[in-house]
Design a protein around this motif. Structure first.
Motif, PDB file in Angstrom:
ATOM      1  N   HIS A 124     -21.704  46.573 -10.706  1.00 35.23           N
ATOM      2  CA  HIS A 124     -21.984  47.655 -11.649  1.00 35.23           C
ATOM      3  C   HIS A 124     -21.918  49.033 -10.996  1.00 35.23           C
ATOM      4  O   HIS A 124     -22.082  50.048 -11.668  1.00 35.23           O
ATOM      5  N   ASN A 125     -21.735  49.047  -9.673  1.00 37.22           N
ATOM      6  CA  ASN A 125     -21.637  50.296  -8.915  1.00 37.22           C
ATOM      7  C   ASN A 125     -22.866  51.183  -9.093  1.00 37.22           C
ATOM      8  O   ASN A 125     -22.771  52.406  -9.196  1.00 37.22           O
ATOM      9  N   ARG A 126     -24.030  50.558  -9.137  1.00 33.75           N
ATOM     10  CA  ARG A 126     -25.289  51.301  -9.227  1.00 33.75           C
ATOM     11  C   ARG A 126     -26.436  50.369  -8.862  1.00 33.75           C
ATOM     12  O   ARG A 126     -26.285  49.142  -8.858  1.00 33.75           O
ATOM     13  N   LEU A 127     -27.585  50.963  -8.558  1.00 35.84           N
ATOM     14  CA  LEU A 127     -28.765  50.170  -8.232  1.00 35.84           C
ATOM     15  C   LEU A 127     -29.360  49.573  -9.498  1.00 35.84           C
ATOM     16  O   LEU A 127     -29.629  50.286 -10.462  1.00 35.84           O
ATOM     17  N   LEU A 128     -29.578  48.271  -9.482  1.00 37.93           N
ATOM     18  CA  LEU A 128     -30.214  47.581 -10.595  1.00 37.93           C
ATOM     19  C   LEU A 128     -31.687  47.344 -10.267  1.00 37.93           C
ATOM     20  O   LEU A 128     -32.075  47.337  -9.095  1.00 37.93           O
ATOM     21  N   PRO A 129     -32.537  47.146 -11.275  1.00 46.85           N
ATOM     22  CA  PRO A 129     -33.970  46.927 -11.023  1.00 46.85           C
ATOM     23  C   PRO A 129     -34.206  45.734 -10.106  1.00 46.85           C
ATOM     24  O   PRO A 129     -33.624  44.665 -10.297  1.00 46.85           O
TER      25      PRO A 129
END
Length: 245
Positions: A124-129
């Motif tokens: 997703h190219n981002r930090l996930l929870p």
């Protein structure tokens, strides 16, 4: 009028010029950026919520597999660390087994997550929870310790012998982080932690009729993992000699 209203005016190159020329190139750049550039800049710098915690520690991995995940961590704006510290964002555990780094994470209330967290973040190219990917066992233990972390508070002083595994210094730290007190004097302790093949002489005085129980290192680890004081008799694996001639 444009200057009075604070409106940006186009420069000769068709780019908005700074409202007020300053000595700071950064401020001038921010003033001259259009809304699209500002959006891209904000999107790029908002990956890590807390910049003071940007370290990721791996545990339980085959080294080759661990190294394969390093680029994904760095692309997320995080750093690979070998030890847990105040800067640790999370610990990635290969299979959720109990390791020294896992224990350090739990005692520091650092989330222990599955490798899927790294893979999904990269996808997703981002930090996930983190909480969506935590190992349930360690997540629950951190929750319990949040309610009561003074596990050894009323146990009395605990002596940790040399040559333990995990290292004696780590065991002492775990005991103290769980409300206990350590000592190097066998005559003032309520419990002794020693390797199974360890030799230790304890002389009883008139004040001490019986020596304190001697347990293997696993007792401390199991107590912490269960967040409860367990029966010492299940961990007394040493050969005891009553009289030395």
């Amino acid at each position: 009028m444009g200057g009075l209203l604070g409106l940006k005016c186009l420069s000769q190159c068709g780019v908005y010029g700074p409202l007020v020329e300053t000595a700071s190139s950064m401020i001038n750049q921010l003033q001259s950026a259009n809304s699209s550039a500002e959006f891209v800049c904000k999107k790029h710098t908002s990956r890590v919520v807390n910049r003071s915690r940007d370290g990721v520690v791996f545990t339980g991995f085959i080294k080759e597999k661990e190294r394969e995940l390093y680029p994904s961590i760095r692309n997320l704006g995080l750093k690979v660390h070998s030890k847990i510290s105040a800067r640790t964002y999370c610990v990635v555990s290969a299979n959720g087994e109990r390791t020294l780094n896992t224990m350090r994470a739990v005692l520091n209330a650092v989330p222990v997550v599955k490798p899927e967290w790294v893979e999904m973040c990269a996808e997703h190219n981002r930090l996930l929870p983190l909480n969506d990917f935590e190992h349930e066992r360690w997540k629950e233990l951190i929750r319990k310790r949040g309610q009561n972390c003074e596990l050894f508070a009323e146990y009395g002083k605990i002596m940790v012998c040399n040559d333990c595994s995990p290292p004696s210094a780590d065991l002492c730290w775990m005991i103290e982080e769980s409300g206990g007190e350590v000592t190097t004097d066998p005559l003032e302790c309520s419990l002794i932690v020693a390797p199974q093949q360890h030799s230790l002489e304890i002389y009883c005085s008139e004040e001490i009729e019986e020596p304190p129980p001697v347990v293997v290192e696993k007792y401390i680890l199991d107590c912490i993992c269960e967040n409860a004081l367990l029966d010492v008799e299940d961990y007394m694996e040493h050969q005891v000699v009553d009289d030395l001639l």
